[in-house]
Design a protein around this motif. Structure first.
Motif, PDB file in Angstrom:
ATOM      1  N   CYS A 258       0.834  -1.203   0.000  1.00 12.23           N
ATOM      2  CA  CYS A 258       0.000   0.000   0.000  1.00 12.23           C
ATOM      3  C   CYS A 258       0.869   1.254   0.000  1.00 12.23           C
ATOM      4  O   CYS A 258       1.820   1.361   0.764  1.00 12.23           O
ATOM      5  N   ARG A 259       0.534   2.211  -0.879  1.00 15.49           N
ATOM      6  CA  ARG A 259       1.292   3.475  -0.978  1.00 15.49           C
ATOM      7  C   ARG A 259       0.640   4.587  -0.164  1.00 15.49           C
ATOM      8  O   ARG A 259       1.010   5.750  -0.263  1.00 15.49           O
ATOM      9  N   ARG A 260      -0.395   4.285   0.564  1.00 14.40           N
ATOM     10  CA  ARG A 260      -1.065   5.241   1.462  1.00 14.40           C
ATOM     11  C   ARG A 260      -1.626   6.466   0.742  1.00 14.40           C
ATOM     12  O   ARG A 260      -1.605   7.567   1.274  1.00 14.40           O
ATOM     13  N   CYS A 261      -2.124   6.265  -0.468  1.00 18.21           N
ATOM     14  CA  CYS A 261      -2.680   7.399  -1.198  1.00 18.21           C
ATOM     15  C   CYS A 261      -4.131   7.688  -0.794  1.00 18.21           C
ATOM     16  O   CYS A 261      -4.644   8.768  -1.051  1.00 18.21           O
ATOM     17  N   ASN A 262      -4.786   6.669  -0.205  1.00 15.71           N
ATOM     18  CA  ASN A 262      -6.169   6.796   0.289  1.00 15.71           C
ATOM     19  C   ASN A 262      -7.228   7.003  -0.797  1.00 15.71           C
ATOM     20  O   ASN A 262      -8.332   7.437  -0.497  1.00 15.71           O
ATOM     21  N   CYS A 264      -8.687   4.670  -2.087  1.00 17.47           N
ATOM     22  CA  CYS A 264      -9.647   3.589  -1.850  1.00 17.47           C
ATOM     23  C   CYS A 264     -10.776   4.016  -0.916  1.00 17.47           C
ATOM     24  O   CYS A 264     -11.806   3.371  -0.837  1.00 17.47           O
ATOM     25  N   SER A 274      -5.502   2.217   4.738  1.00 19.24           N
ATOM     26  CA  SER A 274      -4.042   2.418   4.669  1.00 19.24           C
ATOM     27  C   SER A 274      -3.433   2.368   6.072  1.00 19.24           C
ATOM     28  O   SER A 274      -2.291   1.954   6.238  1.00 19.24           O
ATOM     29  N   CYS A 316      -8.581   1.603  -6.057  1.00 22.78           N
ATOM     30  CA  CYS A 316      -7.136   1.572  -5.790  1.00 22.78           C
ATOM     31  C   CYS A 316      -6.366   1.660  -7.112  1.00 22.78           C
ATOM     32  O   CYS A 316      -6.479   0.780  -7.961  1.00 22.78           O
ATOM     33  N   PRO A 317      -5.569   2.722  -7.319  1.00 18.39           N
ATOM     34  CA  PRO A 317      -4.863   2.856  -8.602  1.00 18.39           C
ATOM     35  C   PRO A 317      -3.810   1.777  -8.824  1.00 18.39           C
ATOM     36  O   PRO A 317      -3.303   1.628  -9.931  1.00 18.39           O
ATOM     37  N   TYR A 318      -3.459   1.026  -7.775  1.00 18.10           N
ATOM     38  CA  TYR A 318      -2.438  -0.019  -7.899  1.00 18.10           C
ATOM     39  C   TYR A 318      -3.064  -1.409  -7.994  1.00 18.10           C
ATOM     40  O   TYR A 318      -2.366  -2.415  -7.925  1.00 18.10           O
ATOM     41  N   ILE A 322      -7.149  -5.644  -1.952  1.00 16.45           N
ATOM     42  CA  ILE A 322      -7.287  -5.085  -0.600  1.00 16.45           C
ATOM     43  C   ILE A 322      -7.982  -6.061   0.355  1.00 16.45           C
ATOM     44  O   ILE A 322      -7.566  -6.229   1.506  1.00 16.45           O
TER      45      ILE A 322
HETATM   46  S1  SF4 Z   1      -5.840   3.080  -2.814  1.00 16.15           S
HETATM   47 FE1  SF4 Z   1      -4.537   1.249  -2.710  1.00 16.15          FE
HETATM   48  S2  SF4 Z   1      -2.454   2.042  -2.438  1.00 16.15           S
HETATM   49 FE2  SF4 Z   1      -3.850   3.737  -2.002  1.00 16.15          FE
HETATM   50  S3  SF4 Z   1      -4.193   3.663   0.230  1.00 16.15           S
HETATM   51 FE3  SF4 Z   1      -5.795   2.426  -0.675  1.00 16.15          FE
HETATM   52  S4  SF4 Z   1      -5.003   0.350  -0.718  1.00 16.15           S
HETATM   53 FE4  SF4 Z   1      -3.288   1.709  -0.400  1.00 16.15          FE
END
Ligand code: SF4
Ligand code: SF4
Length: 335
Positions: A258-262, A264, A274, A316-318, A322
């Motif tokens: 997780c890159r903690r971009c939030n 999601c 995150s 989630c862009p990645y 989850i």
């Molecule tokens: S969108 Fe994906 S990468 Fe970003 S905080 Fe949520 S789980 Fe992590």
């Protein structure tokens, strides 16, 4: 501090800029101290976003009286002409200025990008603001390679921001094309959203790539500014030891982290997604088990409360799995 030209914009900026996300954790007075320190050290590039809650207004207060010392960049998730026009006015008010140097379209997907450039799209408002002298230059931020590649061929795009770090090198070829096309490349997430613990190593990696125009680590503490400056200013190619340490980071983190971009959020069940992964990282990787368990246990809603709706995964862009990751987290913490 090394100074560079930000692509077609012609703006002269410090190679290390300031990422404005973490100041949401401090206050306006603390932000002012950071801004004063940056002015003293010659760090002149500031990045914020409409979406970073108080970030723009803390920065605006912090730079009052010394606006001319900084290049101000921000971004908006607005996709229509009407909402983008409002956002630009809000940003100007928050920053307490009549001019923003760089305004960016914030992380559109392909469909949203079409809307932005289409009739009554956000780009029209940005062009109007540029013509009126309210903003100087236009850019775009992305998490997807498809959007990045498309943006490279859009004439109005003067800068592109994309994640690039030791464990996320998928954009390397397109970053090189930015340089060929004189598009300024702004590197977000040099520490992979905090997943890379060794900040110096992370910044050394990014700055060793001449295709990266500017790197914007998030900072909320004066000591972080000094440490990061030292890493960015460190001369010389990467050493054998540094290359080996980078390989070690790759092995440890893999790609599903997780890159903690939030992006999601919000979670249907109210889970701080995150946050769960952050504490799990501290539990698994950094030998801070007790600290992580205390913090995790203090969260009112935990990974085990996931109702399996899947809404977060679509955002989630990645493309992280989850739900599976939260199941593992719940097993490790027992809740
Ligand atoms: S969108 Fe994906 S990468 Fe970003 S905080 Fe949520 S789980 Fe992590
Ligand atoms: S799948 Fe779980 S974590 Fe994701 S939004 Fe639904 S309840 Fe929240």
């Amino acid at each position: 501090m090394e100074y560079v030209t930000l692509g077609k914009t012609g703006l002269k900026i410090s190679r290390m800029g300031f990422g404005g996300i973490p100041i949401q954790r401090i206050d306006a007075a603390g932000t002012k101290k950071l801004m004063e320190m940056m002015a003293e050290k010659g760090i002149n590039y500031i990045d914020s976003a409409r979406g970073y809650t108080v970030s723009e207004s803390f920065i605006g207060e912090g730079i009052e009286g010394m606006r001319e010392k900084f290049v101000l960049a921000t971004k908006s998730m607005s996709r229509t002409r009407e909402t983008m026009a409002k956002d630009i006015e809000t940003s100007l008010n928050n920053f307490r200025t009549d001019y923003i140097d760089l305004y960016q379209v914030h992380n559109p997907n392909m469909e949203q990008l079409e809307q932005v450039i289409g009739p009554d799209g956000a780009l029209e408002a940005m062009m109007e603001a540029k013509a009126a002298g309210k903003i100087g230059h236009l850019g775009l931020t992305a998490h997807s390679l498809e959007v990045f590649e498309k943006a490279l061929d859009m004439d109005w795009v003067e800068t592109i921001m994309f994640p690039y770090n030791i464990v996320e090198r998928q954009g390397e070829e397109l970053i090189h094309r930015c340089r060929e096309k004189n598009i300024g490349f702004i590197d977000m997430k040099p520490l992979a959203g905090g997943a890379i613990e060794d900040g110096r190593l992370a910044l050394r990696f990014v700055c060793a790539n001449p295709d990266v125009t500017v790197v914007i680590p998030g900072m909320y503490d004066i000591s972080e500014i000094e440490k990061n400056m030292e890493a960015v200013e460190a001369a010389g190619p990467l050493t054998e030891e540094e290359l080996a340490a980078m390989e070690q980071v790759r092995k440890q983190l893999g790609t599903n982290f997780c890159r903690r971009c939030n992006y999601c959020q919000p979670c249907t069940a109210g889970i701080n997604i995150s946050g769960c992964f952050l504490f799990q990282g501290y539990l698994d990787r950094y030998g801070l088990g007790d600290w992580a368990k205390d913090r995790y246990n203090a969260m009112p809603v935990k990974a085990g409360d996931c109702v399996d709706c899947g809404a977060c995964e679509t955002r989630c862009p990645y493309n992280l799995p989850i739900r599976d990751m939260l199941k593992k987290c719940a097993e490790e913490f027992g809740a």
